[in-house]
Design a protein around this motif. Structure first.
Motif, PDB file in Angstrom:
ATOM      1  N   PHE A 140       0.818  -1.213   0.000  1.00 55.09           N
ATOM      2  CA  PHE A 140       0.000   0.000   0.000  1.00 55.09           C
ATOM      3  C   PHE A 140       0.850   1.260   0.000  1.00 55.09           C
ATOM      4  O   PHE A 140       0.537   2.229  -0.695  1.00 55.09           O
ATOM      5  N   THR A 141       1.912   1.277   0.778  1.00 54.07           N
ATOM      6  CA  THR A 141       2.742   2.486   0.841  1.00 54.07           C
ATOM      7  C   THR A 141       3.387   2.787  -0.507  1.00 54.07           C
ATOM      8  O   THR A 141       3.431   3.941  -0.943  1.00 54.07           O
ATOM      9  N   HIS A 142       3.855   1.729  -1.198  1.00 51.16           N
ATOM     10  CA  HIS A 142       4.439   1.929  -2.525  1.00 51.16           C
ATOM     11  C   HIS A 142       3.366   2.374  -3.522  1.00 51.16           C
ATOM     12  O   HIS A 142       3.608   3.251  -4.360  1.00 51.16           O
ATOM     13  N   ALA A 143       2.192   1.743  -3.446  1.00 52.30           N
ATOM     14  CA  ALA A 143       1.105   2.105  -4.357  1.00 52.30           C
ATOM     15  C   ALA A 143       0.669   3.548  -4.133  1.00 52.30           C
ATOM     16  O   ALA A 143       0.410   4.294  -5.095  1.00 52.30           O
ATOM     17  N   LEU A 144       0.582   3.962  -2.850  1.00 48.40           N
ATOM     18  CA  LEU A 144       0.193   5.332  -2.552  1.00 48.40           C
ATOM     19  C   LEU A 144       1.228   6.327  -3.055  1.00 48.40           C
ATOM     20  O   LEU A 144       0.887   7.379  -3.607  1.00 48.40           O
ATOM     21  N   ALA A 145       2.510   5.986  -2.896  1.00 48.92           N
ATOM     22  CA  ALA A 145       3.577   6.865  -3.396  1.00 48.92           C
ATOM     23  C   ALA A 145       3.515   6.993  -4.909  1.00 48.92           C
ATOM     24  O   ALA A 145       3.653   8.098  -5.464  1.00 48.92           O
ATOM     25  N   ASP A 146       3.281   5.868  -5.601  1.00 52.45           N
ATOM     26  CA  ASP A 146       3.159   5.912  -7.063  1.00 52.45           C
ATOM     27  C   ASP A 146       1.936   6.711  -7.493  1.00 52.45           C
ATOM     28  O   ASP A 146       1.977   7.466  -8.468  1.00 52.45           O
ATOM     29  N   LEU A 147       0.861   6.552  -6.735  1.00 50.10           N
ATOM     30  CA  LEU A 147      -0.379   7.274  -7.069  1.00 50.10           C
ATOM     31  C   LEU A 147      -0.191   8.779  -6.920  1.00 50.10           C
ATOM     32  O   LEU A 147      -0.604   9.560  -7.796  1.00 50.10           O
ATOM     33  N   LEU A 148       0.436   9.207  -5.833  1.00 48.07           N
ATOM     34  CA  LEU A 148       0.661  10.630  -5.605  1.00 48.07           C
ATOM     35  C   LEU A 148       1.665  11.217  -6.595  1.00 48.07           C
ATOM     36  O   LEU A 148       1.592  12.393  -6.953  1.00 48.07           O
ATOM     37  N   ALA A 149       2.602  10.374  -7.055  1.00 47.70           N
ATOM     38  CA  ALA A 149       3.611  10.844  -8.015  1.00 47.70           C
ATOM     39  C   ALA A 149       3.129  10.765  -9.453  1.00 47.70           C
ATOM     40  O   ALA A 149       3.828  11.222 -10.364  1.00 47.70           O
ATOM     41  N   GLY A 150       1.940  10.181  -9.658  1.00 43.69           N
ATOM     42  CA  GLY A 150       1.404  10.091 -11.011  1.00 43.69           C
ATOM     43  C   GLY A 150       1.961   8.949 -11.828  1.00 43.69           C
ATOM     44  O   GLY A 150       1.823   8.933 -13.058  1.00 43.69           O
ATOM     45  N   ARG A 151       2.596   7.955 -11.178  1.00 45.88           N
ATOM     46  CA  ARG A 151       3.149   6.808 -11.899  1.00 45.88           C
ATOM     47  C   ARG A 151       2.091   5.715 -12.020  1.00 45.88           C
ATOM     48  O   ARG A 151       1.379   5.409 -11.064  1.00 45.88           O
ATOM     49  N   ASP A 152       1.984   5.120 -13.200  1.00 45.30           N
ATOM     50  CA  ASP A 152       0.949   4.126 -13.481  1.00 45.30           C
ATOM     51  C   ASP A 152       1.438   2.710 -13.186  1.00 45.30           C
ATOM     52  O   ASP A 152       1.495   1.850 -14.063  1.00 45.30           O
ATOM     53  N   SER A 153       1.779   2.463 -11.938  1.00 47.42           N
ATOM     54  CA  SER A 153       2.148   1.107 -11.548  1.00 47.42           C
ATOM     55  C   SER A 153       0.885   0.292 -11.287  1.00 47.42           C
ATOM     56  O   SER A 153      -0.221   0.836 -11.166  1.00 47.42           O
ATOM     57  N   ALA A 154       1.052  -1.031 -11.205  1.00 44.90           N
ATOM     58  CA  ALA A 154      -0.106  -1.904 -10.964  1.00 44.90           C
ATOM     59  C   ALA A 154      -0.772  -1.569  -9.631  1.00 44.90           C
ATOM     60  O   ALA A 154      -2.008  -1.507  -9.533  1.00 44.90           O
ATOM     61  N   GLY A 155       0.038  -1.335  -8.589  1.00 43.18           N
ATOM     62  CA  GLY A 155      -0.523  -1.000  -7.284  1.00 43.18           C
ATOM     63  C   GLY A 155      -1.279   0.310  -7.299  1.00 43.18           C
ATOM     64  O   GLY A 155      -2.352   0.424  -6.689  1.00 43.18           O
ATOM     65  N   ALA A 156      -0.744   1.313  -7.994  1.00 42.91           N
ATOM     66  CA  ALA A 156      -1.416   2.613  -8.067  1.00 42.91           C
ATOM     67  C   ALA A 156      -2.748   2.502  -8.788  1.00 42.91           C
ATOM     68  O   ALA A 156      -3.733   3.140  -8.405  1.00 42.91           O
ATOM     69  N   ILE A 157      -2.800   1.682  -9.836  1.00 45.34           N
ATOM     70  CA  ILE A 157      -4.053   1.503 -10.581  1.00 45.34           C
ATOM     71  C   ILE A 157      -5.097   0.800  -9.712  1.00 45.34           C
ATOM     72  O   ILE A 157      -6.270   1.185  -9.673  1.00 45.34           O
ATOM     73  N   ILE A 158      -4.665  -0.248  -8.986  1.00 46.64           N
ATOM     74  CA  ILE A 158      -5.611  -0.990  -8.139  1.00 46.64           C
ATOM     75  C   ILE A 158      -6.170  -0.101  -7.032  1.00 46.64           C
ATOM     76  O   ILE A 158      -7.381  -0.077  -6.790  1.00 46.64           O
ATOM     77  N   VAL A 159      -5.283   0.652  -6.370  1.00 50.37           N
ATOM     78  CA  VAL A 159      -5.730   1.498  -5.260  1.00 50.37           C
ATOM     79  C   VAL A 159      -6.506   2.711  -5.768  1.00 50.37           C
ATOM     80  O   VAL A 159      -7.575   3.042  -5.251  1.00 50.37           O
ATOM     81  N   GLY A 160      -5.988   3.386  -6.797  1.00 51.00           N
ATOM     82  CA  GLY A 160      -6.583   4.644  -7.234  1.00 51.00           C
ATOM     83  C   GLY A 160      -7.804   4.505  -8.106  1.00 51.00           C
ATOM     84  O   GLY A 160      -8.707   5.345  -8.040  1.00 51.00           O
ATOM     85  N   GLN A 161      -7.874   3.441  -8.921  1.00 50.89           N
ATOM     86  CA  GLN A 161      -8.970   3.324  -9.872  1.00 50.89           C
ATOM     87  C   GLN A 161     -10.002   2.274  -9.500  1.00 50.89           C
ATOM     88  O   GLN A 161     -11.097   2.269 -10.078  1.00 50.89           O
ATOM     89  N   LEU A 162      -9.668   1.396  -8.561  1.00 52.55           N
ATOM     90  CA  LEU A 162     -10.611   0.362  -8.156  1.00 52.55           C
ATOM     91  C   LEU A 162     -11.071   0.532  -6.706  1.00 52.55           C
ATOM     92  O   LEU A 162     -12.275   0.613  -6.436  1.00 52.55           O
ATOM     93  N   ARG A 163     -10.122   0.591  -5.780  1.00 57.52           N
ATOM     94  CA  ARG A 163     -10.497   0.617  -4.368  1.00 57.52           C
ATOM     95  C   ARG A 163     -10.957   1.997  -3.898  1.00 57.52           C
ATOM     96  O   ARG A 163     -11.887   2.089  -3.094  1.00 57.52           O
ATOM     97  N   LEU A 164     -10.321   3.063  -4.364  1.00 53.13           N
ATOM     98  CA  LEU A 164     -10.697   4.400  -3.896  1.00 53.13           C
ATOM     99  C   LEU A 164     -12.117   4.787  -4.305  1.00 53.13           C
ATOM    100  O   LEU A 164     -12.896   5.247  -3.452  1.00 53.13           O
ATOM    101  N   PRO A 165     -12.537   4.614  -5.564  1.00 52.83           N
ATOM    102  CA  PRO A 165     -13.941   4.918  -5.897  1.00 52.83           C
ATOM    103  C   PRO A 165     -14.934   4.070  -5.113  1.00 52.83           C
ATOM    104  O   PRO A 165     -15.977   4.564  -4.682  1.00 52.83           O
TER     105      PRO A 165
END
Length: 323
Positions: free
Chosen positions: A23-48
């Motif tokens: 989660f910490t890596h995914a959150l860092a990628d999400l805040l930095a705008g990087r399209d990693s797998a973790g960022a996509i799962i957290v930002g586009q699936l779990r957050l909505p």
């Protein structure tokens, strides 16, 4: 405590799911705008999904508290006005006509149109009538919407479309996106503010309609407390049902649980009811994701399984109190 529960369950909802991510890596990628797998799962699936659980659960809890206070009926919930049924009918009509193939927005917009149409009919039927007229008109409208929904299900030409309709009617937050969040948000905010503005009037109504009118509250007519409650419920609940489907018992259970803690004062119950509904639906959504049944258990089914035994227990407690 309820607010802490909302924050804690929201964090847990973002961190936990079928796919394990750092989660910490995914959150860092999400805040930095990087399209990693973790960022996509957290930002586009779990957050909505988490945001919708907060809005839908909170709206159902708040509207249940408002309607129970206004109608002075412990069994009142958002479905009693026919708004939920109207939203379901609008969404089912989208399935039936095939508009689902045109745009992903067709389903939630159809549900919202059905909810607003039901509210307009309800306001027209009630006119200057009181709470009893509102209750009877809502029951009639709800029955009509249910009958028309059953008619559409009976006439739908494709078995697959019929399955999709039934699946949607059971309520779920699966595969929702930020598009659904933005469709839901304006109605929840505007409707919630309208319902919250009726708090002082609900306190006065607890002492009777004559007392409320003597204190200067207008109970009937176009610019009345009743109209604000109906329109607020229609906007907020209609927007939620349009994106999540029908999720029952939240508006019934939450006010009953929290009313003693609010000192039985209707206005003090409103914000806790919103937070309590959010906590309940966040928790239920996490349970749905945890239950391994091959096919994900629908959220509306789980809330019904929890809500019905709760009211049976309440009946037993009331019976013992009377005896």
């Amino acid at each position: 405590m309820l607010l802490a529960g909302v924050v804690g369950l929201s964090c847990a909802s973002l961190m936990w799911g079928e796919t394990r991510v750092m989660f910490t890596h995914a959150l860092a990628d999400l805040l930095a705008g990087r399209d990693s797998a973790g960022a996509i799962i957290v930002g586009q699936l779990r957050l909505p999904r988490t945001l919708l659980a907060i809005m839908v659960g909170g709206t159902l809890g708040l509207s249940g508290a408002v309607l129970q206070g206004y109608l002075r009926n412990p069994l009142a919930d958002p479905g009693i006005l026919g708004v939920s049924g109207g939203a379901a009918l609008g969404a089912v009509s989208v399935f039936y006509t095939g508009l689902m193939q045109v745009s992903i927005l067709a389903l939630p917009l159809g549900g919202l149109a059905g909810a607003l149409g039901a509210a307009a009919v309800l306001v027209g039927l009630v006119g200057g009538g009181g709470a009893l007229v509102l209750l009877l008109a809502g029951a009639a409208l709800s029955s009509l919407a249910a009958a028309l929904t059953a008619l559409v299900l009976n006439l739908v030409p494709s078995p697959y479309a019929s399955f999709e309709i039934m699946h949607w009617l059971m309520g779920s937050l699966t595969d929702r996106t930020f598009t659904h969040v933005w469709i839901c948000l304006p109605g929840v905010v505007c409707g919630g503010l309208l319902m919250l503005s009726a708090g002082r009037a609900l306190d006065a109504l607890a002492l009777g309609e004559d007392v409320a009118q003597s204190l200067g509250f207008r109970l009937h007519g176009i610019r009345s407390v009743q109209t604000r409650i109906v329109l607020g419920t229609a906007l907020a609940v209609g927007s939620c049902v349009a994106v999540s489907g029908a999720i029952g018992f939240v508006g019934l259970v939450v006010p009953h649980l929290l009313r003693p803690l609010a000192g039985y004062q209707p206005s003090r119950l409103l914000v806790p009811a919103f937070l309590g509904g959010s906590v309940l639906l966040l928790g239920a959504d996490m349970v749905v994701r945890a239950v391994a049944t091959g096919t994900e258990l629908q959220l509306g089914v789980l809330t019904a399984l929890v809500g019905a035994p709760f009211f049976l227990a309440r009946v037993i407690v009331l019976k013992r109190g009377v005896s």
